[in-house]
Design a protein around this motif. Sequence first.
Motif, PDB file in Angstrom:
ATOM      1  N   ASN A  55     -35.447 -27.631 -14.149  1.00 41.10           N
ATOM      2  CA  ASN A  55     -35.853 -26.316 -14.631  1.00 41.10           C
ATOM      3  C   ASN A  55     -34.724 -25.314 -14.433  1.00 41.10           C
ATOM      4  N   PRO A  56     -34.497 -24.424 -15.402  1.00 43.88           N
ATOM      5  CA  PRO A  56     -33.420 -23.431 -15.271  1.00 43.88           C
ATOM      6  C   PRO A  56     -33.543 -22.566 -14.032  1.00 43.88           C
ATOM      7  N   SER A  57     -34.779 -22.258 -13.639  1.00 46.30           N
ATOM      8  CA  SER A  57     -34.986 -21.379 -12.482  1.00 46.30           C
ATOM      9  C   SER A  57     -34.625 -22.048 -11.158  1.00 46.30           C
ATOM     10  N   GLU A  58     -34.450 -23.374 -11.174  1.00 40.06           N
ATOM     11  CA  GLU A  58     -34.178 -24.105  -9.943  1.00 40.06           C
ATOM     12  C   GLU A  58     -32.738 -24.611  -9.852  1.00 40.06           C
ATOM     13  N   ILE A  59     -31.971 -24.447 -10.909  1.00 42.23           N
ATOM     14  CA  ILE A  59     -30.632 -25.035 -10.957  1.00 42.23           C
ATOM     15  C   ILE A  59     -29.718 -24.471  -9.883  1.00 42.23           C
ATOM     16  N   VAL A  60     -29.688 -23.150  -9.733  1.00 40.80           N
ATOM     17  CA  VAL A  60     -28.801 -22.555  -8.733  1.00 40.80           C
ATOM     18  C   VAL A  60     -29.208 -22.986  -7.330  1.00 40.80           C
ATOM     19  N   VAL A  61     -30.518 -23.021  -7.062  1.00 43.10           N
ATOM     20  CA  VAL A  61     -31.004 -23.404  -5.747  1.00 43.10           C
ATOM     21  C   VAL A  61     -30.671 -24.854  -5.433  1.00 43.10           C
ATOM     22  N   LYS A  62     -30.876 -25.739  -6.399  1.00 43.42           N
ATOM     23  CA  LYS A  62     -30.698 -27.165  -6.157  1.00 43.42           C
ATOM     24  C   LYS A  62     -29.256 -27.638  -6.334  1.00 43.42           C
ATOM     25  N   GLU A  63     -28.480 -26.949  -7.191  1.00 46.00           N
ATOM     26  CA  GLU A  63     -27.121 -27.415  -7.491  1.00 46.00           C
ATOM     27  C   GLU A  63     -26.041 -26.414  -7.087  1.00 46.00           C
ATOM     28  N   GLY A  64     -26.461 -25.234  -6.597  1.00 45.70           N
ATOM     29  CA  GLY A  64     -25.498 -24.190  -6.266  1.00 45.70           C
ATOM     30  C   GLY A  64     -24.477 -24.602  -5.234  1.00 45.70           C
ATOM     31  N   VAL A  65     -24.930 -25.261  -4.153  1.00 46.59           N
ATOM     32  CA  VAL A  65     -24.003 -25.673  -3.099  1.00 46.59           C
ATOM     33  C   VAL A  65     -23.008 -26.694  -3.636  1.00 46.59           C
ATOM     34  N   LYS A  66     -23.487 -27.597  -4.470  1.00 45.94           N
ATOM     35  CA  LYS A  66     -22.620 -28.615  -5.071  1.00 45.94           C
ATOM     36  C   LYS A  66     -21.504 -27.982  -5.879  1.00 45.94           C
ATOM     37  N   TYR A  67     -21.844 -26.974  -6.667  1.00 43.59           N
ATOM     38  CA  TYR A  67     -20.851 -26.371  -7.556  1.00 43.59           C
ATOM     39  C   TYR A  67     -20.062 -25.245  -6.894  1.00 43.59           C
ATOM     40  N   PHE A  68     -20.729 -24.379  -6.156  1.00 42.94           N
ATOM     41  CA  PHE A  68     -20.054 -23.231  -5.559  1.00 42.94           C
ATOM     42  C   PHE A  68     -19.445 -23.537  -4.194  1.00 42.94           C
ATOM     43  N   GLY A  69     -19.873 -24.632  -3.580  1.00 45.79           N
ATOM     44  CA  GLY A  69     -19.410 -24.939  -2.236  1.00 45.79           C
ATOM     45  C   GLY A  69     -18.365 -26.023  -2.139  1.00 45.79           C
ATOM     46  N   ALA A  70     -17.994 -26.634  -3.280  1.00 46.54           N
ATOM     47  CA  ALA A  70     -17.012 -27.725  -3.254  1.00 46.54           C
ATOM     48  C   ALA A  70     -15.780 -27.355  -4.062  1.00 46.54           C
ATOM     49  N   ARG A  71     -14.626 -27.872  -3.644  1.00 48.18           N
ATOM     50  CA  ARG A  71     -13.385 -27.611  -4.354  1.00 48.18           C
ATOM     51  C   ARG A  71     -13.391 -28.286  -5.720  1.00 48.18           C
ATOM     52  N   ALA A  72     -12.660 -27.687  -6.642  1.00 47.84           N
ATOM     53  CA  ALA A  72     -12.581 -28.223  -8.002  1.00 47.84           C
ATOM     54  C   ALA A  72     -11.993 -29.630  -7.995  1.00 47.84           C
ATOM     55  N   THR A  73     -12.606 -30.526  -8.738  1.00 55.67           N
ATOM     56  CA  THR A  73     -12.143 -31.916  -8.784  1.00 55.67           C
ATOM     57  C   THR A  73     -11.125 -32.164  -9.890  1.00 55.67           C
ATOM     58  N   ASP A  74     -10.758 -31.112 -10.617  1.00 62.13           N
ATOM     59  CA  ASP A  74      -9.754 -31.297 -11.668  1.00 62.13           C
ATOM     60  C   ASP A  74      -8.345 -30.978 -11.176  1.00 62.13           C
ATOM     61  N   GLY A  75      -8.224 -30.745  -9.864  1.00 61.44           N
ATOM     62  CA  GLY A  75      -6.912 -30.476  -9.295  1.00 61.44           C
ATOM     63  C   GLY A  75      -6.445 -29.048  -9.449  1.00 61.44           C
ATOM     64  N   LYS A  76      -7.265 -28.206 -10.036  1.00 62.27           N
ATOM     65  CA  LYS A  76      -6.903 -26.814 -10.240  1.00 62.27           C
ATOM     66  C   LYS A  76      -7.584 -25.938  -9.198  1.00 62.27           C
ATOM     67  N   GLU A  77      -7.339 -24.639  -9.280  1.00 61.31           N
ATOM     68  CA  GLU A  77      -7.854 -23.721  -8.278  1.00 61.31           C
ATOM     69  C   GLU A  77      -9.362 -23.534  -8.397  1.00 61.31           C
ATOM     70  N   GLY A  78      -9.947 -23.106  -7.283  1.00 57.14           N
ATOM     71  CA  GLY A  78     -11.339 -22.719  -7.292  1.00 57.14           C
ATOM     72  C   GLY A  78     -12.291 -23.835  -6.913  1.00 57.14           C
ATOM     73  N   THR A  79     -13.540 -23.631  -7.293  1.00 53.77           N
ATOM     74  CA  THR A  79     -14.622 -24.546  -6.932  1.00 53.77           C
ATOM     75  C   THR A  79     -14.988 -25.443  -8.112  1.00 53.77           C
ATOM     76  N   GLU A  80     -15.961 -26.306  -7.851  1.00 56.45           N
ATOM     77  CA  GLU A  80     -16.482 -27.150  -8.929  1.00 56.45           C
ATOM     78  C   GLU A  80     -17.106 -26.297 -10.036  1.00 56.45           C
ATOM     79  N   ALA A  81     -17.636 -25.130  -9.654  1.00 52.58           N
ATOM     80  CA  ALA A  81     -18.159 -24.211 -10.669  1.00 52.58           C
ATOM     81  C   ALA A  81     -17.037 -23.721 -11.575  1.00 52.58           C
TER      82      ALA A  81
END
Length: 265
Positions: A55-81
């Motif tokens: 559900n769209p209303s749950e995406i940030v809660v359930k996936e936020g740490v994964k995207y905002f809390g982890a380093r980018a996996t493409d070798g560039k700056e920033g997070t996975e987000a």
Amino acid sequence: MNVVLLAHTQLSEKFYDSFDIYGHSYEGNKLDNTGATDGQAVALSAIRTCYSPGNPSEIVVKEGVKYFGARATDGKEGTEADRLFRQIVASKHTSTLEHISFTFAIESVSRALLAQLTRHRVGFSFSVQSQRYVRFGSDDRSGGFDYAVPETIKNSAKTVELELNANTKHKYTAEEYFELFMQEIQSVYDKLRELGVPAEDARAVLPNAAATNLVMTANLRALLDFYAKRREGRGAQGEICSLAEELRKQVVAVEPWVDQFFEGA
């Protein structure tokens, strides 16, 4: 020219409150202390909705740490987000950025700029000061019409010589000559109003240089497209190039992650 950001996309209190249901919290308008902005949360919700069974209303809660809390996996700056946002822009799936909007007060720009600005219609909304209902006589509350002087006129080193009378001539710089003509237009406008001509018709003599104010709302996708077309070096007029840079500055101040997309525009 003066540009002020009046409002921009913010998460609702109800949405923030929903974080507690899942054992998450927020602090100082930041998600889980990751530094994610409200605009990023909306962007993540929109992007992942397209590819997730959740559900769209749950995406940030359930996936936020994964995207905002982890380093980018493409070798560039920033997070996975940040990686996800780069991927979305590179793939032209930028309809997902239309959910992030900004409202600006834009003051003391020329009607010439307004004519160019309102050609950008998709994703833009405008409320413009009326020359019909606002009176621009010298004795009105406005004190007469204001005007914008193009930089090329201000910077011109050439002069023009006018004959004031049979024995007197005077040299004017380009800017002085321009302002002389603006004063003449003001006199004509005032005289027409004295003759009983309504403001809605007297405004016919006002020039493209006449200054105006407006409130403009645009979504992020539209602003990126506007900047790509109106930024310096793309052949646009100087005044609207300056506006493009001011809009970018105001947007990046509240959503720093989008600066890279302006740079690539």
